[in-house]
Design a protein around this motif. Structure first.
Motif, PDB file in Angstrom:
ATOM      1  N   LEU A   3       0.848  -1.183   0.000  1.00  0.00           N
ATOM      2  CA  LEU A   3       0.000   0.000   0.000  1.00  0.00           C
ATOM      3  C   LEU A   3       0.882   1.230   0.000  1.00  0.00           C
ATOM      4  N   GLN A   4       0.391   2.315  -0.566  1.00  0.00           N
ATOM      5  CA  GLN A   4       1.165   3.541  -0.669  1.00  0.00           C
ATOM      6  C   GLN A   4       0.435   4.683   0.025  1.00  0.00           C
ATOM      7  N   LEU A   5       1.218   5.565   0.637  1.00  0.00           N
ATOM      8  CA  LEU A   5       0.642   6.785   1.169  1.00  0.00           C
ATOM      9  C   LEU A   5       0.193   7.670   0.020  1.00  0.00           C
ATOM     10  N   SER A   6      -0.917   8.364   0.238  1.00  0.00           N
ATOM     11  CA  SER A   6      -1.418   9.263  -0.794  1.00  0.00           C
ATOM     12  C   SER A   6      -0.492  10.463  -0.944  1.00  0.00           C
ATOM     13  N   LYS A   7      -0.408  11.004  -2.141  1.00  0.00           N
ATOM     14  CA  LYS A   7       0.455  12.159  -2.414  1.00  0.00           C
ATOM     15  C   LYS A   7      -0.125  13.462  -1.869  1.00  0.00           C
ATOM     16  N   SER A   8      -1.384  13.413  -1.413  1.00  0.00           N
ATOM     17  CA  SER A   8      -2.055  14.663  -1.043  1.00  0.00           C
ATOM     18  C   SER A   8      -1.800  15.031   0.409  1.00  0.00           C
ATOM     19  N   SER A   9      -1.911  16.309   0.667  1.00  0.00           N
ATOM     20  CA  SER A   9      -1.984  16.939   1.968  1.00  0.00           C
ATOM     21  C   SER A   9      -1.022  16.403   3.001  1.00  0.00           C
ATOM     22  N   ASN A  10       0.273  16.650   2.750  1.00  0.00           N
ATOM     23  CA  ASN A  10       1.325  16.484   3.740  1.00  0.00           C
ATOM     24  C   ASN A  10       1.400  15.088   4.360  1.00  0.00           C
ATOM     25  N   LYS A  11       1.201  14.085   3.551  1.00  0.00           N
ATOM     26  CA  LYS A  11       1.366  12.704   3.984  1.00  0.00           C
ATOM     27  C   LYS A  11       0.418  12.314   5.108  1.00  0.00           C
ATOM     28  N   HIS A  12      -0.748  12.917   5.186  1.00  0.00           N
ATOM     29  CA  HIS A  12      -1.727  12.570   6.215  1.00  0.00           C
ATOM     30  C   HIS A  12      -2.895  11.782   5.640  1.00  0.00           C
ATOM     31  N   PRO A  17      -7.423  -0.431   0.116  1.00  0.00           N
ATOM     32  CA  PRO A  17      -8.302  -1.124  -0.838  1.00  0.00           C
ATOM     33  C   PRO A  17      -9.759  -1.077  -0.382  1.00  0.00           C
ATOM     34  N   LYS A  18     -10.658  -0.807  -1.314  1.00  0.00           N
ATOM     35  CA  LYS A  18     -12.105  -0.776  -1.108  1.00  0.00           C
ATOM     36  C   LYS A  18     -12.578   0.416  -0.276  1.00  0.00           C
ATOM     37  N   LEU A  19     -11.669   1.070   0.450  1.00  0.00           N
ATOM     38  CA  LEU A  19     -12.051   2.218   1.273  1.00  0.00           C
ATOM     39  C   LEU A  19     -11.625   3.542   0.654  1.00  0.00           C
ATOM     40  N   GLY A  20     -10.627   3.479  -0.220  1.00  0.00           N
ATOM     41  CA  GLY A  20     -10.165   4.702  -0.863  1.00  0.00           C
ATOM     42  C   GLY A  20      -9.169   5.452  -0.003  1.00  0.00           C
ATOM     43  N   ILE A  21      -9.126   6.770  -0.187  1.00  0.00           N
ATOM     44  CA  ILE A  21      -8.177   7.611   0.544  1.00  0.00           C
ATOM     45  C   ILE A  21      -8.759   7.982   1.901  1.00  0.00           C
ATOM     46  N   MET A  22      -8.018   7.645   2.973  1.00  0.00           N
ATOM     47  CA  MET A  22      -8.456   7.901   4.343  1.00  0.00           C
ATOM     48  C   MET A  22      -7.467   8.847   5.021  1.00  0.00           C
TER      49      MET A  22
END
Length: 278
Positions: A3-12, A17-22
């Motif tokens: 799994l990868q951290l999202s690129k958005s908003s300062n690594k928070h 999977p199935k839940l999306g960006i949290m």
């Protein structure tokens, strides 16, 4: 699966999977590569994500020091060097506020049970359950929050103590306490449970393994009644005796420090079982 951290908003944000960006809150920087995530729901309604990541092994500098520790009730940890870590009764600090909501929880549960029984007696099509009563749920949540706060405070205190012990010493020797046997003393059972001796041992085990230090477990038999200076056995002492003078050599002992010195001697000179090492 990685799994990868999202690129958005300062690594928070983390993408699951199935839940999306949290969105999440964390006190430390999370590595980019995450092997697995386990989402856990606490009794207080909070969601925790337990991450499995690759992390560089942390080590502390060698100090050449060896320490025997005795676990107690009045003081949580007593070292063979004379340093003591006091006991903090987190359960007593919040006892009044917790008891306030425990009384209301018991009263509201009883009232809700009466309402449920009345619904069943009248053969209501959709009878209510406990979770349908908002006042009951609120009281239950408040009790859970106080329990969680006490647990978090206790664990934070144990982490600070164990990190300091591992950082300052290369070899730590501790006693193999059987808390289940000690809980038979009803006058001290609540205080003993508050100490969390087993949790402290667990923390020391994995922190010693991480940091290249050694933890040794010994049998505490007679460690509090044998003189650490001359080896004289003064017999069993009652719990109210906190210090005593050895009839053999005349040395005056603090009961707990003497026990810690005997524990250190057992762990270093008799070659007892090593639990964790580098």
């Amino acid at each position: 699966m990685c799994l990868q951290l999202s690129k958005s908003s300062n690594k928070h944000h983390v993408k699951l999977p199935k839940l999306g960006i949290m969105r999440f809150k964390a006190g430390i920087k999370i590595p980019e590569k995450i092997k697995s995530v386990t989402v856990r729901l606490s009794p207080t309604g909070k969601y925790y994500a337990v991450l499995l990541v690759e992390y560089e092994k942390q080590t502390f500098n060698k100090t050449g020091r060896q320490l025997g520790i005795d676990l107690g009730v009045a003081d949580l940890v007593i070292g063979s060097d004379g340093i003591k870590f006091p006991t903090i009764r987190f359960d007593k600090i919040l006892a009044r506020k917790k008891h306030y909501w425990e009384k209301r929880l018991a009263r509201r549960r009883l009232q809700a049970q009466k309402e449920i029984a009345w619904d069943k007696h009248n053969k209501v099509l959709n009878p209510r359950c406990l979770d349908d009563f908002k006042n009951y749920k609120k009281a239950k949540l408040m009790v859970a929050e106080y329990n969680e706060k006490m647990t978090n405070q206790r664990n934070d205190y144990l982490h600070k103590i164990t990190v300091q012990l591992v950082k300052d010493n290369d070899v730590i020797v501790m006693e193999d306490l059987k808390a289940k046997n000690l809980l038979r003393n009803h006058k001290l059972s609540r205080a003993i449970v508050n100490q969390s001796w087993r949790e402290m041992r667990r923390m020391l085990e994995y922190k010693c393994a991480w940091c290249g230090k050694t933890l040794v477990i010994v049998n505490p038999y007679k460690t509090s009644q044998i003189c650490s200076e001359c080896g004289y056995d003064d017999g069993k002492h009652t719990l109210d005796i906190r210090d005593w003078t050895c009839p053999g050599c005349g040395h005056h002992h603090d009961r707990d420090i003497n026990a810690a010195k005997n524990i250190l001697r057992l762990g270093t000179s008799l070659g007892k079982r090593v639990v964790t090492s580098a």
